[in-house]
Scaffold this motif. Structure first.
Motif, PDB file in Angstrom:
ATOM      1  N   LEU A  63       0.827  -1.213   0.000  1.00  0.00           N
ATOM      2  CA  LEU A  63       0.000   0.000   0.000  1.00  0.00           C
ATOM      3  C   LEU A  63       0.861   1.264   0.000  1.00  0.00           C
ATOM      4  N   ASN A  64       2.149   1.123  -0.222  1.00  0.00           N
ATOM      5  CA  ASN A  64       3.059   2.255  -0.034  1.00  0.00           C
ATOM      6  C   ASN A  64       2.969   3.324  -1.116  1.00  0.00           C
ATOM      7  N   TRP A  65       2.578   2.946  -2.325  1.00  0.00           N
ATOM      8  CA  TRP A  65       2.627   3.884  -3.453  1.00  0.00           C
ATOM      9  C   TRP A  65       1.241   4.456  -3.714  1.00  0.00           C
ATOM     10  N   CYS A  66       1.154   5.786  -3.777  1.00  0.00           N
ATOM     11  CA  CYS A  66      -0.156   6.455  -3.913  1.00  0.00           C
ATOM     12  C   CYS A  66      -0.305   7.106  -5.285  1.00  0.00           C
ATOM     13  N   MET A  67       0.205   6.432  -6.332  1.00  0.00           N
ATOM     14  CA  MET A  67       0.296   7.074  -7.644  1.00  0.00           C
ATOM     15  C   MET A  67      -0.882   6.783  -8.556  1.00  0.00           C
ATOM     16  N   ASP A  68      -1.916   6.046  -8.091  1.00  0.00           N
ATOM     17  CA  ASP A  68      -2.939   5.613  -9.036  1.00  0.00           C
ATOM     18  C   ASP A  68      -4.261   5.388  -8.332  1.00  0.00           C
ATOM     19  N   ASP A  69      -5.332   5.236  -9.145  1.00  0.00           N
ATOM     20  CA  ASP A  69      -6.653   4.862  -8.641  1.00  0.00           C
ATOM     21  C   ASP A  69      -7.022   3.432  -9.014  1.00  0.00           C
ATOM     22  N   GLN A  70      -6.073   2.695  -9.605  1.00  0.00           N
ATOM     23  CA  GLN A  70      -6.246   1.281  -9.894  1.00  0.00           C
ATOM     24  C   GLN A  70      -5.040   0.515  -9.345  1.00  0.00           C
ATOM     25  N   PRO A  71      -5.195  -0.781  -9.082  1.00  0.00           N
ATOM     26  CA  PRO A  71      -4.017  -1.586  -8.748  1.00  0.00           C
ATOM     27  C   PRO A  71      -3.037  -1.600  -9.915  1.00  0.00           C
ATOM     28  N   VAL A  72      -1.759  -1.671  -9.606  1.00  0.00           N
ATOM     29  CA  VAL A  72      -0.692  -1.658 -10.605  1.00  0.00           C
ATOM     30  C   VAL A  72       0.335  -2.718 -10.229  1.00  0.00           C
ATOM     31  N   TRP A  73       0.790  -3.480 -11.213  1.00  0.00           N
ATOM     32  CA  TRP A  73       1.854  -4.454 -10.971  1.00  0.00           C
ATOM     33  C   TRP A  73       3.199  -3.738 -10.879  1.00  0.00           C
ATOM     34  N   MET A  74       3.983  -4.106  -9.858  1.00  0.00           N
ATOM     35  CA  MET A  74       5.328  -3.572  -9.676  1.00  0.00           C
ATOM     36  C   MET A  74       6.351  -4.667  -9.964  1.00  0.00           C
ATOM     37  N   ARG A  75       7.420  -4.307 -10.649  1.00  0.00           N
ATOM     38  CA  ARG A  75       8.508  -5.251 -10.888  1.00  0.00           C
ATOM     39  C   ARG A  75       9.344  -5.406  -9.611  1.00  0.00           C
ATOM     40  N   VAL A  76       9.645  -6.648  -9.281  1.00  0.00           N
ATOM     41  CA  VAL A  76      10.531  -6.936  -8.157  1.00  0.00           C
ATOM     42  C   VAL A  76      11.508  -8.016  -8.592  1.00  0.00           C
ATOM     43  N   ARG A  77      12.496  -8.277  -7.775  1.00  0.00           N
ATOM     44  CA  ARG A  77      13.537  -9.234  -8.147  1.00  0.00           C
ATOM     45  C   ARG A  77      12.984 -10.629  -8.396  1.00  0.00           C
ATOM     46  N   SER A  78      11.909 -10.975  -7.682  1.00  0.00           N
ATOM     47  CA  SER A  78      11.373 -12.328  -7.776  1.00  0.00           C
ATOM     48  C   SER A  78      10.081 -12.397  -8.581  1.00  0.00           C
ATOM     49  N   GLY A  79       9.797 -11.404  -9.408  1.00  0.00           N
ATOM     50  CA  GLY A  79       8.584 -11.441 -10.220  1.00  0.00           C
ATOM     51  C   GLY A  79       7.828 -10.132 -10.172  1.00  0.00           C
ATOM     52  N   ARG A  80       6.698 -10.114  -9.468  1.00  0.00           N
ATOM     53  CA  ARG A  80       5.924  -8.887  -9.381  1.00  0.00           C
ATOM     54  C   ARG A  80       5.180  -8.810  -8.053  1.00  0.00           C
ATOM     55  N   LEU A  81       4.897  -7.596  -7.650  1.00  0.00           N
ATOM     56  CA  LEU A  81       4.186  -7.284  -6.421  1.00  0.00           C
ATOM     57  C   LEU A  81       3.073  -6.318  -6.778  1.00  0.00           C
ATOM     58  N   LEU A  82       1.888  -6.520  -6.232  1.00  0.00           N
ATOM     59  CA  LEU A  82       0.764  -5.655  -6.559  1.00  0.00           C
ATOM     60  C   LEU A  82       0.781  -4.403  -5.688  1.00  0.00           C
ATOM     61  N   SER A  83       0.644  -3.256  -6.322  1.00  0.00           N
ATOM     62  CA  SER A  83       0.446  -2.001  -5.598  1.00  0.00           C
ATOM     63  C   SER A  83      -1.042  -1.688  -5.592  1.00  0.00           C
ATOM     64  N   ILE A  84      -1.630  -1.581  -4.413  1.00  0.00           N
ATOM     65  CA  ILE A  84      -3.038  -1.221  -4.258  1.00  0.00           C
ATOM     66  C   ILE A  84      -3.109   0.221  -3.782  1.00  0.00           C
ATOM     67  N   HIS A  98      -4.608 -11.116  -8.417  1.00  0.00           N
ATOM     68  CA  HIS A  98      -3.628 -12.171  -8.617  1.00  0.00           C
ATOM     69  C   HIS A  98      -4.213 -13.384  -9.350  1.00  0.00           C
ATOM     70  N   THR A  99      -5.521 -13.497  -9.392  1.00  0.00           N
ATOM     71  CA  THR A  99      -6.154 -14.659 -10.038  1.00  0.00           C
ATOM     72  C   THR A  99      -6.926 -14.239 -11.271  1.00  0.00           C
ATOM     73  N   THR A 100      -8.193 -13.924 -11.091  1.00  0.00           N
ATOM     74  CA  THR A 100      -9.092 -13.635 -12.212  1.00  0.00           C
ATOM     75  C   THR A 100      -8.611 -12.482 -13.074  1.00  0.00           C
ATOM     76  N   LEU A 101      -8.089 -11.428 -12.445  1.00  0.00           N
ATOM     77  CA  LEU A 101      -7.735 -10.217 -13.178  1.00  0.00           C
ATOM     78  C   LEU A 101      -6.232 -10.087 -13.439  1.00  0.00           C
ATOM     79  N   SER A 102      -5.495 -11.147 -13.279  1.00  0.00           N
ATOM     80  CA  SER A 102      -4.042 -11.095 -13.358  1.00  0.00           C
ATOM     81  C   SER A 102      -3.512 -10.415 -14.606  1.00  0.00           C
ATOM     82  N   ASP A 103      -4.125 -10.692 -15.751  1.00  0.00           N
ATOM     83  CA  ASP A 103      -3.625 -10.150 -17.028  1.00  0.00           C
ATOM     84  C   ASP A 103      -4.321  -8.857 -17.445  1.00  0.00           C
TER      85      ASP A 103
END
Length: 295
Positions: free
Chosen positions: A177-198, A287-292
């Motif tokens: 929840l750290n990033w306040c840059m959007d009104d939708q969830p956004v995928w973040m790149r991380v070393r081990s894949g991706r992390l969701l920003s809500i 992470h499931t239904t809306l992943s893509d």
């Protein structure tokens, strides 16, 4: 000239994203982030009612402690009366300090997300190994106290190091929840894949609004209502997330709670039009239904 960047996500305008819906075809997801925080006595960081003097700063420490002793219980009762779920953003120190309060939220089925050890410290000041140990300590403390490991994280003071998202993902966290840059969830790149920003609000949030900008109780309630009404109208075009960030030592004060109730009742009256949920449920769906379909 190319400016330094974070590399965590690309610029994608909100008008150029894939359409998607929340459950039952709803377009606006609303969650309430209840910050349960414990502070060290006589040292460390903390919001201030009045400029602090030499330690021990009894005035500000006691004001903050009112939230755990009184304010959070009043807020919990109001959420219960309106059948509004919550995402509890808990300092792990709360598990030892006020276990009854933690248990009361858990008994309602509320989510408990990680919020550091205490808001008396910033994790951004730690080296990578120490920050990794802090995240592991918080995770295990909450898991032991609640029976479930937290799936989401909000850093105290929204303070990140350059590797915080990587460390969270490696520790098994699904969202931040750290990033306040959007009104939708956004995928973040991380070393081990991706992390969701809500989206987590820094406007519909009592600390910036009331403590920093000195908004009155009524003005803060109006802010929540206006933000909700506008986002509900905007969501006719695309699905959005609205968070409301609440700290019981602030909004749990009686005169503020009375005004907050007006805003909560306004949102609750629209429950058939919106998805009133928890951040964890938003994350699981993404992470499931809306992943893509998430940017």
């Amino acid at each position: 000239m190319k400016l330094p960047g974070h590399g965590r996500f690309d610029y994608v305008p909100i008008t150029a994203r894939q359409p998607f819906c929340w459950p039952d075809g709803k377009r606006l997801a609303v969650y309430f982030g209840v910050n349960l925080e414990h502070f060290a006595f006589g040292e460390g960081l903390g919001a201030e009612l009045a400029p602090g003097g030499p330690q021990p700063d009894v005035l500000n420490y006691a004001w903050r402690d009112y939230g755990n002793r009184v304010g959070a219980w009043r807020l919990l009762a109001q959420l219960e009366a309106l059948e509004l779920p919550a995402t509890v953003l808990a300092n792990s120190a709360m598990c030892d300090y006020a276990p009854e309060l933690m248990a009361a939220f858990q008994a309602r089925g509320d989510e408990v997300a990680g919020h550091g050890r205490t808001n008396s410290e910033r994790q951004s000041e730690l080296c990578e190994d120490d920050e990794r140990r802090l995240i592991a300590e918080v995770t295990e403390t909450i898991r032991t106290a609640t029976g479930t490991a937290p799936e989401g994280w909000l850093s105290p003071w929204i303070a990140e190091s350059a590797t915080t998202p990587d460390l969270l993902a490696e520790a098994g966290y699904a969202y931040s929840l750290n990033w306040c840059m959007d009104d939708q969830p956004v995928w973040m790149r991380v070393r081990s894949g991706r992390l969701l920003s809500i989206p987590y609000p820094q406007e519909a949030n009592d600390i910036p609004a009331i403590i920093a900008r000195k908004a009155g109780a009524g003005a803060f309630a109006d802010m929540i209502i206006d933000n909700f009404d506008e986002m509900l109208a905007q969501s006719a075009e695309q699905s959005l997330v609205m968070g409301v960030a609440l700290h019981p030592y602030i909004v749990g004060q009686p005169y503020r709670l009375r005004q907050l109730r007006r805003a909560l009742e306004h949102i609750a009256r629209h429950r058939d039009e919106i998805w009133i949920t928890r951040a964890r449920d938003i994350s699981r769906l993404c992470h499931t239904t809306l992943s893509d379909q998430i940017a």
